[in-house]
Write a protein that holds these residues in place. Structure first.
Motif, PDB file in Angstrom:
ATOM      1  N   GLN A 198       1.255  -0.701   0.458  1.00 22.45           N
ATOM      2  CA  GLN A 198       0.233  -0.364   0.084  1.00 22.45           C
ATOM      3  C   GLN A 198       0.911   1.307   0.355  1.00 22.45           C
ATOM      4  O   GLN A 198       1.724   1.636   1.389  1.00 22.45           O
ATOM      5  N   ALA A 199       0.583   2.122  -1.155  1.00 23.38           N
ATOM      6  CA  ALA A 199       1.641   3.427  -1.192  1.00 23.38           C
ATOM      7  C   ALA A 199       0.630   4.453  -1.107  1.00 23.38           C
ATOM      8  O   ALA A 199      -0.182   3.955  -0.467  1.00 23.38           O
TER       9      ALA A 199
ATOM     10  N   ARG B  20      -4.908  -0.137  -1.249  1.00 26.19           N
ATOM     11  CA  ARG B  20      -3.878  -1.962  -0.806  1.00 26.19           C
ATOM     12  C   ARG B  20      -4.105  -2.615  -1.804  1.00 26.19           C
ATOM     13  O   ARG B  20      -5.408  -3.232  -2.392  1.00 26.19           O
ATOM     14  N   GLU B  21      -2.702  -3.116  -1.849  1.00 28.43           N
ATOM     15  CA  GLU B  21      -3.189  -3.768  -3.907  1.00 28.43           C
ATOM     16  C   GLU B  21      -2.307  -5.286  -3.940  1.00 28.43           C
ATOM     17  O   GLU B  21      -1.416  -5.341  -2.859  1.00 28.43           O
TER      18      GLU B  21
ATOM     19  N   THR C 193       7.874   1.605  -3.923  1.00 26.87           N
ATOM     20  CA  THR C 193       7.409   2.185  -2.808  1.00 26.87           C
ATOM     21  C   THR C 193       6.292   2.190  -2.401  1.00 26.87           C
ATOM     22  O   THR C 193       5.765   2.510  -2.343  1.00 26.87           O
ATOM     23  N   ALA C 194       6.459   1.796  -1.060  1.00 27.57           N
ATOM     24  CA  ALA C 194       4.832   1.139  -0.125  1.00 27.57           C
ATOM     25  C   ALA C 194       5.400   0.247   0.977  1.00 27.57           C
ATOM     26  O   ALA C 194       6.579  -0.011   1.536  1.00 27.57           O
ATOM     27  N   VAL C 195       4.192   0.347   2.028  1.00 32.16           N
ATOM     28  CA  VAL C 195       4.193  -0.471   2.997  1.00 32.16           C
ATOM     29  C   VAL C 195       4.272  -1.981   2.202  1.00 32.16           C
ATOM     30  O   VAL C 195       2.753  -2.259   1.997  1.00 32.16           O
ATOM     31  N   TYR C 196       5.188  -2.552   2.386  1.00 34.20           N
ATOM     32  CA  TYR C 196       4.455  -3.753   2.101  1.00 34.20           C
ATOM     33  C   TYR C 196       4.382  -5.650   3.081  1.00 34.20           C
ATOM     34  O   TYR C 196       4.310  -5.201   4.905  1.00 34.20           O
ATOM     35  N   TYR C 197       2.626  -5.977   3.059  1.00 36.34           N
ATOM     36  CA  TYR C 197       2.003  -6.854   4.024  1.00 36.34           C
ATOM     37  C   TYR C 197       2.444  -8.409   4.072  1.00 36.34           C
ATOM     38  O   TYR C 197       2.305  -8.376   2.393  1.00 36.34           O
TER      39      TYR C 197
ATOM     40  N   ARG D 265      -6.722 -12.691  -4.936  1.00 38.81           N
ATOM     41  CA  ARG D 265      -6.128 -11.502  -4.752  1.00 38.81           C
ATOM     42  C   ARG D 265      -7.140 -10.315  -4.558  1.00 38.81           C
ATOM     43  O   ARG D 265      -6.945  -9.124  -4.098  1.00 38.81           O
ATOM     44  N   ARG D 266      -7.876 -10.976  -3.437  1.00 38.21           N
ATOM     45  CA  ARG D 266      -9.083  -9.790  -3.268  1.00 38.21           C
ATOM     46  C   ARG D 266      -8.791  -9.226  -1.622  1.00 38.21           C
ATOM     47  O   ARG D 266      -8.211 -10.875  -0.994  1.00 38.21           O
TER      48      ARG D 266
END
Length: 124
Positions: free
Chosen positions: A39-40, A45-46, A91-95, A106-107
């Motif tokens: 999520q950038a 969130r993707e 660049t993002a927070v990765y979960y 993917r949802r």
């Protein structure tokens, strides 16, 4: 207690590499598939990648295919995301997340358990 703990984020220059790790509790790790999302700022969130329980099946977003590799070590209850040729747009927070559904899921709302996230920053 269900827990997912990510690590390995940081600051890297464009073209560089990072490896993220997700340590999971046994209960979480027994779910069907594990995934990575990001999520950038200002964006939703993707999905990034997912892997089946056995590790035999994987799924990737088109934006990372060929650059990122997801893997897992069931003996260590750990999932990894190897990220190569990083771009500023990564660049993002990765979960890290776990789902009872298949590796093709993917949802975001289909994933039951989530980690706290780790920041990845790619400078140009």
């Amino acid at each position: 207690q269900v827990q997912l703990v990510e690590s390995g984020g940081g600051l890297v220059q464009a073209g560089g590499s990072l490896r993220l790790s997700c340590a999971a509790s046994v209960h979480t790790f027994s779910t069907n598939a594990m995934g990575w999302f990001r999520q950038a700022p200002g964006k939703e969130r993707e999905f990034v990648a997912a892997i089946s329980w056995s590790g035999g099946s994987t799924s990737y977003a088109d934006s990372v295919k060929g650059r990122f590799t997801i893997s897992r070590d069931n003996a260590k209850n750990t999932v990894y995301l190897q990220m190569n040729n990083l771009k500023p747009e990564d660049t993002a927070v990765y979960y890290c997340a776990a789902t009872r559904y298949s590796v093709s899921e993917r949802r975001v709302y289909k994933y039951d358990y989530w980690g706290q996230g780790t920041q990845v920053t790619v400078s140009s």
